[in-house]
Design a protein around this motif. Structure first.
Motif, short mmCIF file in Angstrom:
data_model
loop_
_atom_site.label_atom_id
_atom_site.label_comp_id
_atom_site.label_asym_id
_atom_site.label_seq_id
_atom_site.Cartn_x
_atom_site.Cartn_y
_atom_site.Cartn_z
N VAL A 1 0.84 -1.25 0.03
CA VAL A 1 0.01 -0.09 0.02
C VAL A 1 0.94 1.10 -0.10
CG1 VAL A 1 -1.62 1.38 1.30
CG2 VAL A 1 -1.93 -1.34 1.14
N ILE A 2 1.88 1.42 0.90
CA ILE A 2 2.66 2.46 0.93
C ILE A 2 3.82 2.70 0.06
CG2 ILE A 2 4.32 3.56 2.67
CD1 ILE A 2 2.84 2.36 4.83
N GLY A 3 4.31 1.37 -0.47
CA GLY A 3 5.35 1.39 -1.19
C GLY A 3 6.87 1.21 -0.73
N GLY A 4 7.65 0.92 -1.31
CA GLY A 4 9.00 0.39 -0.73
C GLY A 4 9.29 -1.08 -0.85
N GLY A 5 8.24 -1.90 -0.97
CA GLY A 5 8.40 -3.20 -0.84
C GLY A 5 8.54 -3.93 -2.19
N PRO A 6 9.12 -5.15 -2.13
CA PRO A 6 9.33 -5.92 -3.32
C PRO A 6 7.93 -5.79 -4.36
CG PRO A 6 9.06 -7.45 -1.68
CD PRO A 6 8.60 -5.98 -0.96
N ARG A 7 8.52 -5.82 -5.37
CA ARG A 7 7.42 -5.97 -6.92
C ARG A 7 6.71 -7.23 -6.48
NH1 ARG A 7 8.28 -3.01 -10.94
NH2 ARG A 7 7.05 -4.05 -12.13
N ALA B 1 7.40 -13.03 -7.16
CA ALA B 1 8.38 -13.86 -7.73
C ALA B 1 9.57 -14.01 -7.08
CB ALA B 1 8.63 -13.31 -9.27
N LEU B 2 10.10 -15.09 -6.90
CA LEU B 2 11.35 -15.54 -6.04
C LEU B 2 12.39 -14.69 -6.45
CD1 LEU B 2 12.55 -17.01 -3.70
CD2 LEU B 2 13.21 -18.79 -5.32
N THR B 3 12.69 -14.29 -7.81
CA THR B 3 13.82 -13.58 -8.35
C THR B 3 13.61 -12.08 -7.68
OG1 THR B 3 12.69 -13.14 -10.29
CG2 THR B 3 14.17 -15.06 -10.47
N ASP B 4 12.26 -11.46 -7.81
CA ASP B 4 12.03 -10.07 -7.40
C ASP B 4 12.41 -9.93 -5.75
OD1 ASP B 4 11.09 -9.44 -9.91
OD2 ASP B 4 8.97 -9.71 -9.58
N LEU B 5 12.12 -11.01 -5.15
CA LEU B 5 12.44 -11.06 -3.41
C LEU B 5 13.99 -11.05 -3.43
CD1 LEU B 5 9.79 -13.55 -2.36
CD2 LEU B 5 9.58 -11.27 -2.19
N GLU B 6 14.64 -11.62 -4.08
CA GLU B 6 16.20 -11.79 -3.91
C GLU B 6 16.66 -10.51 -4.48
OE1 GLU B 6 16.94 -15.18 -6.16
OE2 GLU B 6 16.95 -16.69 -4.34
N ALA B 7 16.20 -9.89 -5.66
CA ALA B 7 16.83 -8.46 -5.99
C ALA B 7 16.47 -7.52 -4.82
CB ALA B 7 16.03 -8.28 -7.25
N ALA C 1 16.05 -7.71 -1.85
CA ALA C 1 16.60 -8.12 -0.56
C ALA C 1 18.16 -7.62 -0.74
CB ALA C 1 16.69 -9.40 0.02
N GLY C 2 18.67 -7.85 -1.98
CA GLY C 2 19.93 -7.59 -2.54
C GLY C 2 20.43 -6.11 -2.61
N GLU C 3 19.16 -5.33 -2.98
CA GLU C 3 19.32 -3.75 -2.93
C GLU C 3 19.70 -3.20 -1.69
OE1 GLU C 3 15.88 -2.55 -4.71
OE2 GLU C 3 16.38 -3.34 -6.60
N ARG C 4 19.33 -3.88 -0.31
CA ARG C 4 19.31 -3.47 0.87
C ARG C 4 20.57 -4.13 1.76
NH1 ARG C 4 15.37 -2.82 -1.33
NH2 ARG C 4 13.54 -1.45 -0.76
N SER C 5 21.29 -4.35 0.88
CA SER C 5 22.70 -4.58 1.57
C SER C 5 23.82 -3.64 1.57
CB SER C 5 23.61 -6.13 0.65
OG SER C 5 23.94 -5.66 -0.52
N PHE C 6 24.41 -3.44 2.72
CA PHE C 6 25.28 -2.32 3.08
C PHE C 6 26.52 -2.94 3.67
CE2 PHE C 6 20.98 -0.74 3.03
CZ PHE C 6 20.87 0.19 1.89
#
Length: 123
Positions: free
Chosen positions: A73-79, A90-96, A98-103
């Protein structure tokens, strides 16, 4: 007259927590273990696009299902994808996602750009 084979008086126990017997809906507790989500949902187990329900995606990411609902609803989550009334990830979207949030550290410039509250006022 032929005799029927003797049936076992003690059938195998039924696992009520198995997905076959589990009720659909928001009845699962957030702290309850999920059906080996980390083992069953590996990329090798899903050759083509593998889609997960909201609860499965939350278990995969170790988030609350409600968190994913709010992020839709708010935005910012996985596709996500809508198939009729069903929401799927999609599993690939979840992995992508999560990968964008690595620091590397909290002082990483990318981290500071995405988390403005992390910046300290220099006086």
């Amino acid at each position: 007259m032929s005799r029927s084979p003797e049936l076992s008086r003690h059938p195998q126990p039924i696992d009520l927590d198995a997905p076959l017997h589990r009720k659909a809906g928001p009845t699962a507790h957030a702290l309850r273990p999920v059906e080996r989500a980390s083992e069953a949902l590996t990329p090798q187990a899903c050759p083509a696009p593998c889609y997960l329900t909201n609860n499965e995606a939350a278990a995969f990411l170790r988030l609350s299902p409600r968190t994913l609902e709010k992020q839709r609803v708010i935005g910012g989550g996985p596709r996500f994808r809508k198939f009729g009334r069903r929401v799927m990830y999609a599993l690939t979207d979840l992995e992508a996602w999560a990968g964008e949030r690595s620091f590397e550290t909290t002082f990483d410039p990318e981290y500071l750009d995405r988390h403005p509250g992390a910046q300290h006022d220099e006086q």
